[in-house]
Design a protein around this motif. Structure first.
Motif, PDB file in Angstrom:
ATOM      1  N   ASP A 194      -0.885  -3.352  -7.716  1.00 45.52           N
ATOM      2  CA  ASP A 194      -0.479  -4.112  -6.524  1.00 45.52           C
ATOM      3  C   ASP A 194      -0.633  -3.318  -5.238  1.00 45.52           C
ATOM      4  O   ASP A 194      -0.318  -3.824  -4.160  1.00 45.52           O
ATOM      5  N   ARG A 195      -1.114  -2.099  -5.328  1.00 42.98           N
ATOM      6  CA  ARG A 195      -1.258  -1.284  -4.120  1.00 42.98           C
ATOM      7  C   ARG A 195      -2.521  -1.655  -3.353  1.00 42.98           C
ATOM      8  O   ARG A 195      -3.552  -1.958  -3.946  1.00 42.98           O
ATOM      9  N   MET A 196      -2.422  -1.609  -2.042  1.00 48.92           N
ATOM     10  CA  MET A 196      -3.555  -1.920  -1.188  1.00 48.92           C
ATOM     11  C   MET A 196      -4.636  -0.847  -1.349  1.00 48.92           C
ATOM     12  O   MET A 196      -4.325   0.321  -1.625  1.00 48.92           O
ATOM     13  N   PRO A 197      -5.909  -1.225  -1.203  1.00 48.68           N
ATOM     14  CA  PRO A 197      -6.994  -0.237  -1.281  1.00 48.68           C
ATOM     15  C   PRO A 197      -6.761   0.913  -0.300  1.00 48.68           C
ATOM     16  O   PRO A 197      -6.423   0.688   0.865  1.00 48.68           O
ATOM     17  N   GLY A 198      -6.918   2.111  -0.792  1.00 46.95           N
ATOM     18  CA  GLY A 198      -6.690   3.290   0.034  1.00 46.95           C
ATOM     19  C   GLY A 198      -5.304   3.879  -0.121  1.00 46.95           C
ATOM     20  O   GLY A 198      -5.031   4.977   0.381  1.00 46.95           O
ATOM     21  N   TYR A 199      -4.417   3.145  -0.792  1.00 47.13           N
ATOM     22  CA  TYR A 199      -3.036   3.618  -0.972  1.00 47.13           C
ATOM     23  C   TYR A 199      -2.715   3.853  -2.450  1.00 47.13           C
ATOM     24  O   TYR A 199      -1.553   3.909  -2.838  1.00 47.13           O
ATOM     25  N   GLU A 200      -3.733   4.014  -3.264  1.00 43.19           N
ATOM     26  CA  GLU A 200      -3.519   4.158  -4.699  1.00 43.19           C
ATOM     27  C   GLU A 200      -2.716   5.415  -5.065  1.00 43.19           C
ATOM     28  O   GLU A 200      -2.030   5.440  -6.094  1.00 43.19           O
ATOM     29  N   ALA A 201      -2.788   6.434  -4.229  1.00 42.46           N
ATOM     30  CA  ALA A 201      -2.112   7.692  -4.545  1.00 42.46           C
ATOM     31  C   ALA A 201      -0.619   7.663  -4.202  1.00 42.46           C
ATOM     32  O   ALA A 201       0.117   8.586  -4.573  1.00 42.46           O
ATOM     33  N   TYR A 202      -0.197   6.636  -3.516  1.00 37.62           N
ATOM     34  CA  TYR A 202       1.209   6.534  -3.108  1.00 37.62           C
ATOM     35  C   TYR A 202       1.966   5.585  -4.043  1.00 37.62           C
ATOM     36  O   TYR A 202       1.397   4.619  -4.553  1.00 37.62           O
ATOM     37  N   GLU A 203       3.249   5.859  -4.233  1.00 35.22           N
ATOM     38  CA  GLU A 203       4.069   5.023  -5.114  1.00 35.22           C
ATOM     39  C   GLU A 203       5.132   4.232  -4.361  1.00 35.22           C
ATOM     40  O   GLU A 203       5.484   3.129  -4.768  1.00 35.22           O
ATOM     41  N   TYR A 204       5.633   4.767  -3.259  1.00 36.57           N
ATOM     42  CA  TYR A 204       6.766   4.159  -2.571  1.00 36.57           C
ATOM     43  C   TYR A 204       6.389   3.755  -1.141  1.00 36.57           C
ATOM     44  O   TYR A 204       5.725   4.512  -0.427  1.00 36.57           O
ATOM     45  N   ILE A 252       8.157  -4.389  12.799  1.00 41.59           N
ATOM     46  CA  ILE A 252       7.935  -4.596  11.369  1.00 41.59           C
ATOM     47  C   ILE A 252       6.441  -4.711  11.077  1.00 41.59           C
ATOM     48  O   ILE A 252       5.934  -4.118  10.117  1.00 41.59           O
ATOM     49  N   GLU A 253       5.731  -5.455  11.904  1.00 44.82           N
ATOM     50  CA  GLU A 253       4.298  -5.648  11.708  1.00 44.82           C
ATOM     51  C   GLU A 253       3.542  -4.332  11.801  1.00 44.82           C
ATOM     52  O   GLU A 253       2.561  -4.108  11.084  1.00 44.82           O
ATOM     53  N   ARG A 254       4.006  -3.440  12.655  1.00 39.64           N
ATOM     54  CA  ARG A 254       3.324  -2.153  12.839  1.00 39.64           C
ATOM     55  C   ARG A 254       3.436  -1.263  11.610  1.00 39.64           C
ATOM     56  O   ARG A 254       2.677  -0.305  11.451  1.00 39.64           O
ATOM     57  N   LEU A 255       4.393  -1.594  10.721  1.00 36.88           N
ATOM     58  CA  LEU A 255       4.542  -0.839   9.481  1.00 36.88           C
ATOM     59  C   LEU A 255       3.674  -1.382   8.350  1.00 36.88           C
ATOM     60  O   LEU A 255       3.404  -0.678   7.380  1.00 36.88           O
ATOM     61  N   ARG A 256       3.261  -2.645   8.460  1.00 35.71           N
ATOM     62  CA  ARG A 256       2.606  -3.309   7.341  1.00 35.71           C
ATOM     63  C   ARG A 256       1.191  -2.781   7.104  1.00 35.71           C
ATOM     64  O   ARG A 256       0.497  -2.341   8.019  1.00 35.71           O
ATOM     65  N   THR A 257       0.777  -2.876   5.843  1.00 36.59           N
ATOM     66  CA  THR A 257      -0.551  -2.403   5.449  1.00 36.59           C
ATOM     67  C   THR A 257      -1.549  -3.550   5.305  1.00 36.59           C
ATOM     68  O   THR A 257      -2.723  -3.307   5.002  1.00 36.59           O
ATOM     69  N   ASP A 258      -1.093  -4.793   5.502  1.00 34.83           N
ATOM     70  CA  ASP A 258      -1.965  -5.950   5.279  1.00 34.83           C
ATOM     71  C   ASP A 258      -2.080  -6.836   6.510  1.00 34.83           C
ATOM     72  O   ASP A 258      -2.306  -8.038   6.401  1.00 34.83           O
TER      73      ASP A 258
END
Length: 297
Positions: A194-204, A252-258
């Motif tokens: 469920d992780r966004m592309p480019g964020y595979e190495a992160y868990e939280y 909030i939007e500035r934190l989002r990855t999508d």
């Protein structure tokens, strides 16, 4: 007074339900100990998803509360439910169309996904624009409509943040609309698929769905109090909604990855800034009008 009792009961139930879920459910999920499937139940070929259930529930609850306010304002029930039905239909269409237009590259390659709204992808700004247009056209075309354009918008916008607060939990069950990686105590675990592309190495990640749900609940309670006790002119609630929701949406939007983008600009941030300006101008204009809302018990 009866209206104060209704407000306090609504405040109590809303906050209690929200706190119970946050205290009991979220710690297990955010740690990765519990995993919730997007599908609530499967009956043969039919899947009932949390996302769809929560969206439907939010609409029903918001409509019920709007109905109670409409009764106080002597609005014809048929007018209300016709406008609500049209608003729901075209609001969902507008929300989806808005999302698709800003993701044309993906949907042009996956056209079958356009109609699968249960997978997520409803943009609130698209829904707002569509619903505003529906209310405008309905009050202009319906003969002897029992509410005005601004009055109808107030009924819509004062319950809208409650529907948004509930609907955001659909993102939680879909494992989407989360923020950037974080190590804060309330960090949310996202499984690798469920992780966004480019964020595979992160868990939280930041639980931005929760941030927005909490903010929307607060906005709803403010608007509920305002429409019952402080409104002087139709349209003021709508102006306040545009201001308050947008103020919360920007950080909030500035934190989002999508986020949806136009070039390097986040679309929701740009739209929110515009809505804050428009809402502020509208509120000041309406407060200076002499038309006063009749007080009804």
């Amino acid at each position: 007074m009866k209206k104060d009792k209704v407000f306090l009961n609504t405040l109590w139930v809303s906050l209690t339900s929200f706190l119970v879920i946050c205290i009991v459910v979220l710690p297990k999920s955010f740690s990765g100990e519990w995993y919730f499937s997007p599908v609530l139940v499967t009956v043969g070929p039919l899947e009932i998803r949390w996302y769809g259930l929560l969206i439907a529930s939010s609409i029903l609850l918001a409509t019920f509360i709007a109905q109670k306010e409409a009764e106080r304002e002597k609005i014809n029930e048929d007018d209300l439910f016709t406008a609500v039905s049209l608003g729901i239909i075209f609001g969902i269409i507008g929300a989806r169309l808005y999302y698709v237009l800003f993701n044309l590259e993906y949907f042009s390659q996956n056209p079958s996904e356009i109609f699968k709204i249960w997978h997520g992808g409803l943009a609130i700004h698209g829904a707002i624009l569509a619903a505003f247009l529906v209310v405008f056209l309905y009050t202009r075309l319906k003969k002897k409509c029992t509410f005005t354009f601004l009055q109808g918008l107030d009924l819509f916008t004062f319950v809208l943040p409650l529907a948004q607060a509930i609907g955001r939990w659909g993102n939680f069950f879909n494992h989407e609309a989360y923020g950037s990686p974080t190590n804060l105590p309330w960090k949310m675990y996202i499984s690798l698929p469920d992780r966004m592309p480019g964020y595979e190495a992160y868990e939280y990640f930041h639980p931005t769905f929760l941030y927005e749900s909490a903010w929307n609940l607060l906005v709803f309670l403010i608007l509920f109090y305002f429409i019952r006790n402080k409104r002087k002119t139709y349209g003021e609630v709508t102006a306040l909604y545009l201001i308050l929701y947008s103020i919360g949406r920007i950080p909030i939007e500035r934190l989002r990855t999508d986020s949806l983008y136009i070039g390097d600009l986040r679309v929701a941030v740009v739209i929110s800034i515009i809505l804050i300006v428009l809402g502020s101008l509208l509120f000041v204009y309406l407060r200076n009008k002499r038309v006063i809302v009749e007080k009804k018990e």
